[in-house]
Enzyme design. Structure first.
Site, PDB file in Angstrom:
ATOM      1  CE  LYS A  20      47.079  35.914  53.139  1.00  0.00           C
ATOM      2  NZ  LYS A  20      46.572  37.300  52.961  1.00  0.00           N
ATOM      3  CG  PHE A  68      46.593  47.176  55.987  1.00  0.00           C
ATOM      4  CD1 PHE A  68      47.357  46.064  55.650  1.00  0.00           C
ATOM      5  CD2 PHE A  68      46.397  48.164  55.025  1.00  0.00           C
ATOM      6  CE1 PHE A  68      47.926  45.926  54.385  1.00  0.00           C
ATOM      7  CE2 PHE A  68      46.969  48.029  53.749  1.00  0.00           C
ATOM      8  CZ  PHE A  68      47.731  46.901  53.440  1.00  0.00           C
ATOM      9  NE  ARG A  96      49.378  37.936  42.548  1.00  0.00           N
ATOM     10  CZ  ARG A  96      49.228  38.537  43.736  1.00  0.00           C
ATOM     11  NH1 ARG A  96      49.797  38.046  44.818  1.00  0.00           N
ATOM     12  NH2 ARG A  96      48.490  39.627  43.840  1.00  0.00           N
ATOM     13  CB  THR A 102      44.022  41.631  47.046  1.00  0.00           C
ATOM     14  OG1 THR A 102      45.188  41.351  46.264  1.00  0.00           O
ATOM     15  CG2 THR A 102      44.422  41.854  48.494  1.00  0.00           C
ATOM     16  CG  HIS A 126      51.074  35.020  50.313  1.00  0.00           C
ATOM     17  ND1 HIS A 126      51.132  36.376  50.090  1.00  0.00           N
ATOM     18  CD2 HIS A 126      52.267  34.510  49.900  1.00  0.00           C
ATOM     19  CE1 HIS A 126      52.320  36.673  49.562  1.00  0.00           C
ATOM     20  NE2 HIS A 126      53.032  35.562  49.454  1.00  0.00           N
TER      21      HIS A 126
HETATM   22  P1  IDP Z   1      48.012  39.920  47.803  1.00  0.00           P
HETATM   23  O1  IDP Z   1      47.942  39.080  49.059  1.00  0.00           O
HETATM   24  O2  IDP Z   1      46.847  39.651  46.903  1.00  0.00           O
HETATM   25  O3  IDP Z   1      49.340  39.841  47.132  1.00  0.00           O
HETATM   26  P2  IDP Z   1      48.832  42.535  48.830  1.00  0.00           P
HETATM   27  O4  IDP Z   1      48.431  43.840  48.229  1.00  0.00           O
HETATM   28  O5  IDP Z   1      50.267  42.117  48.717  1.00  0.00           O
HETATM   29  O6  IDP Z   1      47.816  41.440  48.274  1.00  0.00           O
HETATM   30  O7  IDP Z   1      48.455  42.625  50.383  1.00  0.00           O
HETATM   31  C1  IDP Z   1      48.892  41.638  51.272  1.00  0.00           C
HETATM   32  C2  IDP Z   1      47.765  41.278  52.211  1.00  0.00           C
HETATM   33  O8  IDP Z   1      47.483  42.380  53.048  1.00  0.00           O
HETATM   34  C3  IDP Z   1      46.438  40.957  51.530  1.00  0.00           C
HETATM   35  O9  IDP Z   1      46.328  39.614  51.127  1.00  0.00           O
HETATM   36  C4  IDP Z   1      45.422  41.295  52.589  1.00  0.00           C
HETATM   37  O10 IDP Z   1      45.166  40.178  53.442  1.00  0.00           O
HETATM   38  C5  IDP Z   1      46.094  42.382  53.376  1.00  0.00           C
HETATM   39  N1  IDP Z   1      45.548  43.683  52.999  1.00  0.00           N
HETATM   40  C6  IDP Z   1      45.712  44.342  51.837  1.00  0.00           C
HETATM   41  N2  IDP Z   1      45.060  45.502  51.834  1.00  0.00           N
HETATM   42  C7  IDP Z   1      44.444  45.570  53.044  1.00  0.00           C
HETATM   43  C8  IDP Z   1      43.598  46.560  53.658  1.00  0.00           C
HETATM   44  O11 IDP Z   1      43.269  47.609  53.088  1.00  0.00           O
HETATM   45  N3  IDP Z   1      43.158  46.252  54.925  1.00  0.00           N
HETATM   46  C9  IDP Z   1      43.504  45.106  55.577  1.00  0.00           C
HETATM   47  N4  IDP Z   1      44.296  44.167  55.020  1.00  0.00           N
HETATM   48  C10 IDP Z   1      44.755  44.406  53.781  1.00  0.00           C
END
Ligand code: IDP
Length: 149
Positions: A20, A68, A96, A102, A126
């Protein structure tokens, strides 16, 4: 052979990995690619890429109703990313697991997020979370000719 020949065998998969904008800005690209190479995944696609806003909105479509979402799209388009197509046994879950949880607060030391991140919004990498996501995300980020056969 025979009875035990497939013991422990896992499917060869392709997955979409990304460094990222925070990871690129902080100079973590070489370290992350180093970890991928040491792990043994094959890199079958690789590029520095400024994500168009539309692509970012599509990539994170499942989060479009979340509070968000706007911040997430702003952040992921805030600078170039490194888009990576990885291939290897069990690559989807394996990558992963290398990234860690996350929320970096829950990410174990030794994982990328555990070692390099403190904030859930800027968590460095990611990775696709399923074969369906991997296929969708690889097609979103790479043209067919950009991936090795
Ligand atoms: P992942 O990237 O581990 O698959 P996801 O739940 O798909 O996680 O969320 C995508 C991205 O969104 C996360 O990597 C994170 O950067 C962002 N994100 C997730 N939850 C939050 C939050 O509560 N606040 C701000 N950003 C978030």
């Amino acid at each position: 052979a025979g009875k035990y020949s497939t013991l422990g065998a896992m499917p060869t998969e392709r997955t979409f990995a990304m460094i990222k904008p925070d990871g690129v800005r902080r100079g973590l690209t070489a370290e992350i690619l180093r970890r991928i190479e040491l792990k043994g995944y094959r890199t079958v696609g690789l590029k520095l890429y400024q994500i168009p806003r539309e692509t970012a909105e599509s990539h994170y479509g499942e989060h479009s109703a979340k509070p968000f979402f706007g911040e997430l799209v702003d952040f992921i388009t805030s600078g170039p990313v490194v888009a990576i197509a990885l291939e290897g046994e069990n690559a989807i879950a394996g990558w992963r697991s290398m990234m860690g949880a996350t929320n970096p607060a829950n990410a174990a030391p030794g994982t990328i997020r555990g070692d390099f991140a403190t904030s859930v919004g800027e968590n460095v990498t990611h990775g696709s979370d399923s074969p369906e996501s991997a296929q969708r995300e690889l097609a979103l980020f790479f043209a067919e000719g950009e991936l090795l056969k």
